[in-house]
Design a protein around this motif. Structure first.
Motif, PDB file in Angstrom:
ATOM      1  N   LEU A 157       0.882  -1.013   0.339  1.00  0.00           N
ATOM      2  CA  LEU A 157       0.417   0.045  -0.094  1.00  0.00           C
ATOM      3  C   LEU A 157       0.703   1.259  -0.174  1.00  0.00           C
ATOM      4  O   LEU A 157      -0.190   2.402  -0.532  1.00  0.00           O
ATOM      5  N   THR A 159       2.726   2.502   2.482  1.00  0.00           N
ATOM      6  CA  THR A 159       2.730   3.185   3.787  1.00  0.00           C
ATOM      7  C   THR A 159       3.477   1.852   5.085  1.00  0.00           C
ATOM      8  O   THR A 159       3.900   1.193   4.649  1.00  0.00           O
ATOM      9  N   GLU A 165      -3.916   4.824   6.075  1.00  0.00           N
ATOM     10  CA  GLU A 165      -4.195   3.843   4.295  1.00  0.00           C
ATOM     11  C   GLU A 165      -3.817   2.312   4.847  1.00  0.00           C
ATOM     12  O   GLU A 165      -4.602   1.185   3.996  1.00  0.00           O
ATOM     13  N   GLN A 168      -7.601   1.374   6.621  1.00  0.00           N
ATOM     14  CA  GLN A 168      -8.435   1.352   5.535  1.00  0.00           C
ATOM     15  C   GLN A 168      -8.870   0.205   4.786  1.00  0.00           C
ATOM     16  O   GLN A 168      -9.978  -0.350   4.318  1.00  0.00           O
TER      17      GLN A 168
END
Length: 215
Positions: A157, A159, A165, A168
């Motif tokens: 992702l 991150t 993120e 999420q």
């Protein structure tokens, strides 16, 4: 804090507690289920077995009765936190699968070897994971697989674990899985991918000093 330690803390800190167990009427929609995740049941029996593994490991690690009672007191919400961990594991697995993330045994062993070096050996690592995160020795490799999975998902992702993120992605997986907790254990917050206590007047706390109570 080392990234591996941060990741472990994120995914296993909830399991590290232990306290009042809950008694109440069963969930009529899913009799015998502690939770339903993706249409699959986590039964009360499976949950109790997991809690029993932690208690047995604590008993083996702290044979002195007084110290064992102190360990019990420090881990007050073990049943609910263990269920939280069991559900979150499945949510993470779905998020990783959606992102095309896979984990090999070699990657798990590499993480374990590194952590053992930091901890001062295999037994020291097992003791630390039991004390800090409530993970019994027989579940350590499975837990480390989840840590690797979380790290690789975060990398995919772009991150880090713990960033918005990342959560999420877990929130989306929670929604896909339609997590449904038995009300005696609270409810599942899809946005936070976390168990929350339900305010139900018919639920009462029961403090237990030994093995998990049969529900």
């Amino acid at each position: 804090m080392h990234r591996r330690r941060r990741t472990a803390l994120l995914l296993t800190a909830a399991i590290a507690a232990a306290a009042p167990l809950l008694t109440a009427c069963g969930n009529d929609a899913h009799p015998g289920a502690a939770a339903v995740v993706g249409g699959e049941r986590i039964t009360v029996s499976q949950l109790e077995n997991r809690v029993g593994e932690v208690r047995a490991a604590q008993r083996a690690a702290v044979p002195d009765d007084a110290q064992y009672q102190q360990a019990i007191a420090r881990t007050g919400s073990l049943t609910r936190d263990t269920l939280h961990g069991m559900v979150l594991d499945r949510v993470l697995e779905r998020a990783a699968r959606d992102a095309g993330v896979t984990v090999t045994d070699r990657e798990v062993q590499r993480m374990r070897s590194g952590l053992e070096q930091q901890a001062g050996g295999a037994e020291a690592l097992e003791a630390a994971w039991l004390q800090q995160y409530g993970v019994p020795p027989q579940r350590l490799d499975a837990n480390l697989r989840l840590q690797v999975q979380a790290q690789k998902l975060a990398q995919r992702l772009g991150t880090d674990p713990g960033r918005p993120e990342f959560w999420q992605a877990l929130s989306e997986a929670s929604e896909e899985l339609d997590v449904d907790l038995n009300p005696r254990y609270g409810s599942w917050d899809v946005e936070k991918s976390s168990r929350v206590d339900a305010k139900t007047p018919w639920v009462r706390d029961v403090t237990v000093a030994g093995a998990p109570q049969t529900l």
